[in-house]
Design a protein around this motif. Structure first.
Motif, PDB file in Angstrom:
ATOM      1  N   ARG A  23       0.986  11.847  -8.249  1.00  0.00           N
ATOM      2  CA  ARG A  23       0.311  11.878  -6.950  1.00  0.00           C
ATOM      3  C   ARG A  23       0.125  13.322  -6.490  1.00  0.00           C
ATOM      4  NH1 ARG A  23       0.628   6.421  -4.692  1.00  0.00           N
ATOM      5  NH2 ARG A  23      -0.031   7.196  -2.659  1.00  0.00           N
ATOM      6  N   GLN A  43      -1.441   8.769   1.858  1.00  0.00           N
ATOM      7  CA  GLN A  43      -2.887   8.871   2.035  1.00  0.00           C
ATOM      8  C   GLN A  43      -3.268  10.322   1.778  1.00  0.00           C
ATOM      9  OE1 GLN A  43      -4.610   6.171   2.633  1.00  0.00           O
ATOM     10  NE2 GLN A  43      -2.909   4.839   3.237  1.00  0.00           N
ATOM     11  N   LYS A  74       9.700  -1.170 -10.238  1.00  0.00           N
ATOM     12  CA  LYS A  74       8.798  -0.073  -9.893  1.00  0.00           C
ATOM     13  C   LYS A  74       9.553   1.237  -9.666  1.00  0.00           C
ATOM     14  CE  LYS A  74       5.019  -0.893  -7.635  1.00  0.00           C
ATOM     15  NZ  LYS A  74       4.044  -1.249  -6.592  1.00  0.00           N
ATOM     16  N   SER A 111       0.805  -1.220   0.000  1.00  0.00           N
ATOM     17  CA  SER A 111       0.000   0.000   0.000  1.00  0.00           C
ATOM     18  C   SER A 111       0.839   1.271   0.000  1.00  0.00           C
ATOM     19  CB  SER A 111      -0.930   0.009   1.221  1.00  0.00           C
ATOM     20  OG  SER A 111      -0.168   0.043   2.414  1.00  0.00           O
ATOM     21  N   LYS A 112       2.151   1.144   0.166  1.00  0.00           N
ATOM     22  CA  LYS A 112       3.004   2.330   0.218  1.00  0.00           C
ATOM     23  C   LYS A 112       3.226   2.907  -1.189  1.00  0.00           C
ATOM     24  CE  LYS A 112       3.682   2.040   4.670  1.00  0.00           C
ATOM     25  NZ  LYS A 112       2.752   0.976   5.020  1.00  0.00           N
ATOM     26  N   PRO A 113       3.590   4.184  -1.290  1.00  0.00           N
ATOM     27  CA  PRO A 113       3.829   4.778  -2.624  1.00  0.00           C
ATOM     28  C   PRO A 113       4.836   3.986  -3.456  1.00  0.00           C
ATOM     29  CG  PRO A 113       3.642   6.507  -0.994  1.00  0.00           C
ATOM     30  CD  PRO A 113       3.632   5.215  -0.233  1.00  0.00           C
ATOM     31  N   GLU A 155       5.469   8.796 -10.859  1.00  0.00           N
ATOM     32  CA  GLU A 155       4.308   8.581 -10.005  1.00  0.00           C
ATOM     33  C   GLU A 155       4.241   9.617  -8.884  1.00  0.00           C
ATOM     34  OE1 GLU A 155       4.436   4.516  -8.744  1.00  0.00           O
ATOM     35  OE2 GLU A 155       3.634   3.781 -10.653  1.00  0.00           O
ATOM     36  N   HIS A 177      -3.989   7.513  -5.537  1.00  0.00           N
ATOM     37  CA  HIS A 177      -2.906   6.791  -6.197  1.00  0.00           C
ATOM     38  C   HIS A 177      -2.522   7.562  -7.448  1.00  0.00           C
ATOM     39  CE1 HIS A 177      -5.765   5.113  -9.183  1.00  0.00           C
ATOM     40  NE2 HIS A 177      -6.565   4.897  -8.152  1.00  0.00           N
ATOM     41  N   ALA A 178      -1.421   7.178  -8.051  1.00  0.00           N
ATOM     42  CA  ALA A 178      -0.871   7.937  -9.169  1.00  0.00           C
ATOM     43  C   ALA A 178      -1.725   7.856 -10.424  1.00  0.00           C
ATOM     44  CB  ALA A 178       0.541   7.449  -9.474  1.00  0.00           C
ATOM     45  N   TYR A 179      -2.643   6.890 -10.488  1.00  0.00           N
ATOM     46  CA  TYR A 179      -3.415   6.664 -11.713  1.00  0.00           C
ATOM     47  C   TYR A 179      -4.899   6.962 -11.517  1.00  0.00           C
ATOM     48  CZ  TYR A 179       1.029   4.555 -12.709  1.00  0.00           C
ATOM     49  OH  TYR A 179       2.377   4.356 -12.861  1.00  0.00           O
TER      50      TYR A 179
END
Length: 351
Positions: free
Chosen positions: A227, A257, A216, A158-160, A223, A319-321
Motif C-alpha cells: 500500500r 484511502q 488475513k 473496506s478497512k486495510p 500488504e 489497495h495492496a494489489y
C-alpha cells in the motif's frame, strides 16, 4: 466467542504491542464501549473532529453525552491540537463538563498523539484513539493500538485489515479498563453469564470473522508495504496537479484511502468516471452540518478547514494489489481532467 476469537485477540495484542486486545462486534460498538467504560454520559462533552465519519459523534450521543466539534489540519486531515482548547471553551460555555476526546486517524495516518496526549493529561480528559482507518500504521516507533487511554478499531471489509462482515476491537494497557470492556461486551457480565455487574451490550465478535482475520493477518505486513508503494507512486505522479496527502515526520500510514484535493471536484470525478475509474468522497458534509448534530457546540475558532476539505477531497482507487498499469491509467486520466485548469495544489490553498 469461540477459540478463534481468543487466538485473534492474542495475535492482535502481539502485533500492536498492547497489553490487552478486546474484540467486539464492530468499530462503532468499540467506541461506545470505550465511552461507557469511563461512564461518560449526560452533561459530559466529548471533543470530536468535524471532518470524519459519523460514528465518532454518534457514539457520544448514544451514551447521552454531547459531541463538541473541533477542526482538523489540512495537511493530514486529522484532529488539530490547536482546536482542542477552543472546543473546550465552547463546551464550558454551553454548561457541559469536558470529559473526553475522540481522535480519528483519518485515511490511515495517526493523529498527532504526542500533543493530544499532553492536552488530555493537562485537562483531565479521557483520550480515545479511533484507529478504524489506521490499524497497521505507526507513529514514533509505536503501532496504532498504543495511543491514548484506549484505541478502538474496525475490521469492516473496506478497512486495510478487513473481515467478511462487521468486526472491531479495543486495545489498552490498563488492566482495570480492559476488564470493564470485556464485561460490557457481554451484557455487563460478572463472575458468570447470569451475573450482571453493569448495563452492557451484545458486542461479541463472530468466530467466523475472527477466523477470516487470522488468515488475513498472515499477509497484512506485506500488504502494508504494498500500500505504501502505491501511495508513493501516486504522490510522485500527482503532486504537480493536485494536493496530495503528506506524512508527518515519524508517522507511517496504511492508506485506508488515498485522498487528494482538487477544486471543481464533481467535474474531475465525472471525467475519471468516463474513463472507467471509480472515485469516492469521504466526506461530503462535515458533521456540524448534519441535521442530527446541527445544535452541537463547535470550537470557538470555527471549523473553516473542515468545511473547505469537505468540498475538495476526492479518494482514488487504493489497495495492496493495484497494479502499475492500472495506476498509470488513473494518473493519466487525472492529469487530463486537472492539467492546465488551475485546479491543483496552489488553487486549492493547500500548504
Amino acid at each position: 466467542m469461540g477459540p478463534e476469537v481468543l487466538e485473534l485477540e492474542q495475535q492482535l495484542a502481539g502485533f500492536t504491542g498492547a497489553r490487552h486486545c478486546i474484540s467486539c462486534a464492530n468499530g462503532t460498538d468499540a467506541l461506545q464501549m470505550a465511552l461507557r467504560a469511563r461512564e461518560i454520559g449526560p452533561g459530559d462533552a466529548v471533543i470530536v473532529p468535524a471532518f470524519t465519519f459519523v460514528a465518532a459523534a454518534e457514539t457520544v450521543s448514544l451514551v447521552g453525552a454531547t459531541p463538541v466539534f473541533a477542526d482538523v489540519r489540512e495537511e493530514d486531515f486529522n484532529l488539530d491540537p490547536e482546536s482542542i482548547r477552543p472546543a473546550l471553551a465552547a463546551a464550558r460555555a454551553a454548561g457541559l463538563r469536558p470529559a473526553g476526546i475522540i481522535a480519528v486517524d483519518l485515511f490511515g495516518q495517526p493523529a498527532d498523539y504526542g500533543r493530544l496526549e499532553a492536552i488530555a493529561e493537562e485537562e483531565g480528559l479521557f483520550l480515545i484513539a479511533d484507529a478504524a482507518q489506521s490499524f497497521g500504521s505507526a507513529l514514533d516507533g509505536k503501532r496504532a493500538g498504543r495511543f491514548g487511554h484506549v484505541t478502538a478499531t474496525s475490521f469492516f471489509p473496506s478497512k486495510p485489515l478487513g473481515c467478511y462482515g462487521d468486526g472491531g476491537a479495543l486495545f489498552t494497557d490498563d488492566d482495570e479498563l480492559a476488564a470493564i470492556l470485556r464485561s460490557l461486551r457481554q451484557h455487563g457480565q460478572g463472575e458468570d453469564r447470569y451475573d450482571h455487574q453493569r448495563v452492557g451490550i451484545n458486542g461479541r465478535l463472530d468466530s467466523i470473522q475472527a477466523a477470516v482475520l487470522l488468515a488475513k493477518l498472515e499477509t497484512f505486513g506485506e500488504e502494508i508495504v504494498a500500500r505504501q508503494e502505491v501511495a508513493d507512486e501516486y504522490g510522485r505522479a500527482l503532486s504537480a496537479v493536485a494536493a496530495v496527502p503528506v506524512l508527518r515526520t515519524g508517522a507511517s500510514s496504511v492508506w485506508a484511502q488515498y485522498t487528494i484535493r482538487v477544486l471543481e471536484r464533481d467535474r474531475v470525478a465525472a471525467a475519471l468516471k468516463a474513463d472507467g475509474i471509480p472515485t469516492a468522497i469521504h466526506y461530503p458534509r462535515p458533521l456540524h452540518h448534519q441535521p442530527a448534530y446541527a445544535g452541537s457546540p463547535i470550537a470557538a475558532t470555527g471549523l473553516a478547514r473542515s468545511e473547505r476539505l469537505a468540498g475538495e477531497v476526492l479518494s482514488l482507487p487504493m489497495h495492496a494489489y493495484l497494479d502499475l498499469a492500472t495506476q498509470d491509467h488513473i494518473v493519466a486520466s487525472l492529469h487530463r481532467a486537472v492539467g492546465g485548469t488551475g485546479l491543483g495544489r496552489a488553487a486549492s490553498g493547500y500548504r
